[in-house]
Scaffold this active site. Structure first.
Site, PDB file in Angstrom:
ATOM      1  N   CYS A 114       0.865  -1.161   0.000  1.00 13.69           N
ATOM      2  CA  CYS A 114       0.000   0.000   0.000  1.00 13.69           C
ATOM      3  C   CYS A 114       0.905   1.215   0.000  1.00 13.69           C
ATOM      4  CB  CYS A 114      -0.830   0.021   1.275  1.00 13.69           C
ATOM      5  SG  CYS A 114      -1.740  -1.498   1.529  1.00 13.69           S
TER       6      CYS A 114
ATOM      7  N   LYS B 126       2.142  -2.466  -7.799  1.00  9.48           N
ATOM      8  CA  LYS B 126       3.520  -2.283  -8.264  1.00  9.48           C
ATOM      9  C   LYS B 126       4.513  -3.000  -7.371  1.00  9.48           C
ATOM     10  CE  LYS B 126       6.642  -0.273 -10.857  1.00  9.48           C
ATOM     11  NZ  LYS B 126       6.808  -0.883 -12.190  1.00  9.48           N
TER      12      LYS B 126
HETATM   13  C1  AGP Z   1       6.314  -6.650 -13.852  1.00  5.71           C
HETATM   14  O1  AGP Z   1       5.688  -6.171 -14.998  1.00  5.71           O
HETATM   15  C2  AGP Z   1       5.422  -7.059 -12.773  1.00  5.71           C
HETATM   16  N1  AGP Z   1       4.569  -6.014 -12.358  1.00  5.71           N
HETATM   17  C3  AGP Z   1       5.981  -7.915 -11.651  1.00  5.71           C
HETATM   18  O2  AGP Z   1       6.135  -9.193 -12.174  1.00  5.71           O
HETATM   19  C4  AGP Z   1       7.300  -7.474 -10.985  1.00  5.71           C
HETATM   20  O3  AGP Z   1       8.343  -7.593 -11.898  1.00  5.71           O
HETATM   21  C5  AGP Z   1       7.591  -8.340  -9.753  1.00  5.71           C
HETATM   22  O4  AGP Z   1       6.556  -8.176  -8.827  1.00  5.71           O
HETATM   23  C6  AGP Z   1       8.919  -8.017  -9.103  1.00  5.71           C
HETATM   24  O5  AGP Z   1       8.949  -6.704  -8.616  1.00  5.71           O
HETATM   25  P1  AGP Z   1      10.300  -5.995  -8.247  1.00  5.71           P
HETATM   26  O6  AGP Z   1      11.106  -5.846  -9.483  1.00  5.71           O
HETATM   27  O7  AGP Z   1       9.873  -4.666  -7.681  1.00  5.71           O
HETATM   28  O8  AGP Z   1      10.992  -6.847  -7.225  1.00  5.71           O
END
Ligand code: AGP
Length: 605
Positions: free
Chosen positions: A2, A600
């Protein structure tokens, strides 16, 4: 998972609090809320929906004052309802709390409080904490003491900011396993889940470490250790992110804007001093066993890196998804490289903690300054890609891959698998890459857009490639799924005939990642698979390099990419596939920057 934010101002913070959660919305966007002190009382407004929706319903923009907290939620405990949205109030409405993370023992605490007569409005773990605060204050009549007493009772991972009408001049904040930073302004201080909370207002930040709490006033702040109670002196970080790069800058979506940021992102990655890159190559070289780790897109970046390292440096390292990392028995002397845009991903953090506990050396490539992962590893490379706001990772993933190509080249040189001459030739290629990316984006986006429009109705895609083009295909399929909600499956082109071929018919489209013809063996294998699909009546779309008439002849539509060094051909296809997913989603009217069900920064397990 969040976004939390707070402001203490010596005058009136105006709309800054609302803006700050708007800038954090990509962290979670199913509901949001604001609490401020007005006329000595806490005014709380919250509802379900994104910031703009809730603002329309609740007039959050009218919530101004000198002190306030705000939250944008991605539900973990309790469904998406107005009651479950943050901030949460204590029963006497004198305490309000925003929280990121999970209070793991909240059920027991909730039962205890229920038996003591407390009534709850929500199903959240956070409301348990805010009522613990009220109880503790009733006993001590001391706000700091009440905050500490309540904190002693909770377990799990959390960053929390508390507002109380008992002290309208200070926010009480704590960080444990969930990110929290301070922003230092003039007559005004900020707290937020990340830099975006206050980047518009100040460039000075203080990153809180595990187990630290803060009492934050408009002109002062005091950081102490939860464990010892002692004051902690911290250095102030100067943030060098450019504010403009965190804005949409005329693009209709952050995703498109961030794809078009890629030439600059790669330039930044090229600026990373060679010594920092070599340090990782040396860690690999000096370790008995090494692992590449990430999750989602960063796992695919790890897979792509595995191929580069294997072909350039003749070393094979396992690439593992962070959430599956526990299958590995890590030993002292092993090396684990984590890749993470946010630096806060729960699965990656957890795997790193275990690796460290087992005595492994750790390194990371991270985008967000001051993030937990960046602080916990033995060696970190800050990729410097600037804020990536779209939930879907594009520019950060490309920069990570580029950095890993640089690592592979250093390792190849250290291990004597490439000559100095070859190394230098590749360095020249690296320097030219940003311009090539620029050219590709400008020249190809129209073609990509047309094919994406023609095919946006397709519900089932196979994304196919050989060698390093295989993990590129997997990453591209993930992009497609995330942003269009259509089914896309990435797999090795040669794997197709071992089962999936039975699915092939004209409605099932195959996107082939065709290597340049000079990569003879890979090219040949890819063309064989294209023929297999075509001869079964499947629809073939292909990303090919100009002059590849054979591949073009097998495809019903193709994107013809100008020739590039084979070192970068896979990366160029990765960019084209990002555009392809973007334009398909645009045609389908999807919520591109904030796809349904996603967030994200995934800071929960
Ligand atoms: C990428 O398009 C995704 N939203 C997701 O797979 C992301 O790459 C994954 O959650 C890892 O996040 P991070 O790079 O912040 O560790």
């Amino acid at each position: 998972m969040c976004g939390i934010s707070g402001i203490v101002h010596s005058e009136n913070f105006g709309r800054n609090l609302l803006n700050s959660i708007r800038n954090l919305e990509y962290r979670g966007y199913d509901s949001c809320g604001v609490a401020v002190i007005q006329n000595g009382k806490i005014d709380l407004r919250k509802n379900i929906g994104g910031i703009d929706d809730v603002n329309l319903k609740e007039r959050l923009d009218q919530m101004q004052g000198k002190i306030g907290i705000a939250h944008t939620r991605w539900a973990t405990h309790g469904s998406v309802t107005q009651e479950n949205a943050h901030p949460h109030l204590s029963a006497n409405r004198k305490f309000a709390v925003v929280h990121n993370g999970i209070i793991s023992n909240y059920q027991q605490l909730r039962e205890r409080l229920l038996s003591e007569g407390v009534c709850f409005e929500s199903l959240t773990d956070t409301e348990v904490f805010v009522n613990l605060l009220e109880k503790s204050f009733a006993e001590s009549n001391d706000l700091e003491q009440a905050f500490l007493t309540a904190l002693q009772q909770i377990e799990g991972s959390f960053s929390i900011v508390m507002l109380s009408s008992h002290d309208p001049e200070h926010l009480y904040c704590v960080k444990k396993e969930s990110p929290l930073l301070l922003g230092l302004g003039e007559g005004c201080n900020y707290v937020g889940s990340d830099i975006n909370a206050f980047l518009e207002y100040t460039r000075k930040a203080v990153v809180l470490d595990e187990g630290e709490y803060v009492i934050l006033g408009p002109n002062d702040y005091q950081i102490r250790s939860l464990k010892t109670g002692k004051k902690v002196n911290k250095s102030v970080l100067q943030i060098d992110w450019d504010l403009e790069t965190s804005k949409k800058g005329g693009y209709s979506h952050y995703m498109l804007k961030e794809i078009f940021d890629e030439p600059q992102t790669v330039r930044q990655a090229m600026q990373i001093p060679k010594e920092q890159i070599s340090a990782i190559a040396e860690m690999f070289d000096g370790s008995s066993r090494s692992y590449l780790m990430g999750v989602g897109t960063t796992y695919y970046v790890a897979c792509i890196s595995q191929y580069y390292i294997s072909t350039i440096a003749d070393r094979y390292y396992s690439a593992l998804s962070s959430d599956e990392f526990s299958v590995v028995d890590i030993h002292k002397g092993d090396m684990v490289l984590a890749i993470s845009q946010s630096g806060e991903t729960y699965d990656t953090k957890t795997a790193l903690v275990n690796a460290k506990d087992c005595g492994a050396q750790t390194a990371a490539i991270v985008n967000v300054m001051g993030s937990t992962i960046s602080m916990m590893v033995d060696h970190v490379i800050m990729q410097g890609s600037g804020p990536e706001i779209c939930v879907v990772s594009t520019k950060a993933a490309l920069a990570q891959t580029f950095i890993m190509v640089r690592v592979a080249l250093e390792l190849g040189l250290i291990r004597g698998r490439i000559t100095k001459k070859v190394y230098q030739k590749y360095q020249r290629d690296l320097e030219e890459f940003p311009e090539i990316v620029e050219k590709i984006l400008n020249e190809q986006s129209g073609f990509v857009r047309n094919i994406a429009r023609d095919t946006s109705h397709v519900e089932h895609w196979l994304f196919l490639g050989c060698g390093v083009y295989y993990p590129v295909a997997m990453e591209s399929a993930l992009k497609m799924k995330e942003v269009t909600y259509q089914h896309a499956e990435g797999m090795p082109a040669g794997f197709l005939k071992h089962g999936t071929l039975s699915m092939v018919e004209s409605a099932v489209h195959s996107l082939f990642f065709v290597p340049p013809p000079e990569q003879k063996e890979l090219h040949e294998r890819t063309l064989i698979a294209m023929e297999q699909v075509k001869s079964r009546g499947g629809t073939v779309i292909a990303l090919i390099f100009q002059g590849d008439d054979r591949a073009q002849g097998l495809a019903s539509q193709s994107v013809k990419i100008p020739p590039v060094s084979t070192l970068f051909a896979p990366l160029i296809q990765m960019i084209i596939a990002q555009m392809f997913a973007y334009y398909a989603a645009l045609d389908l009217g999807r919520n591109i920057d904030k796809p349904r069900n996603l967030a994200k920064s995934v800071t929960v397990g």
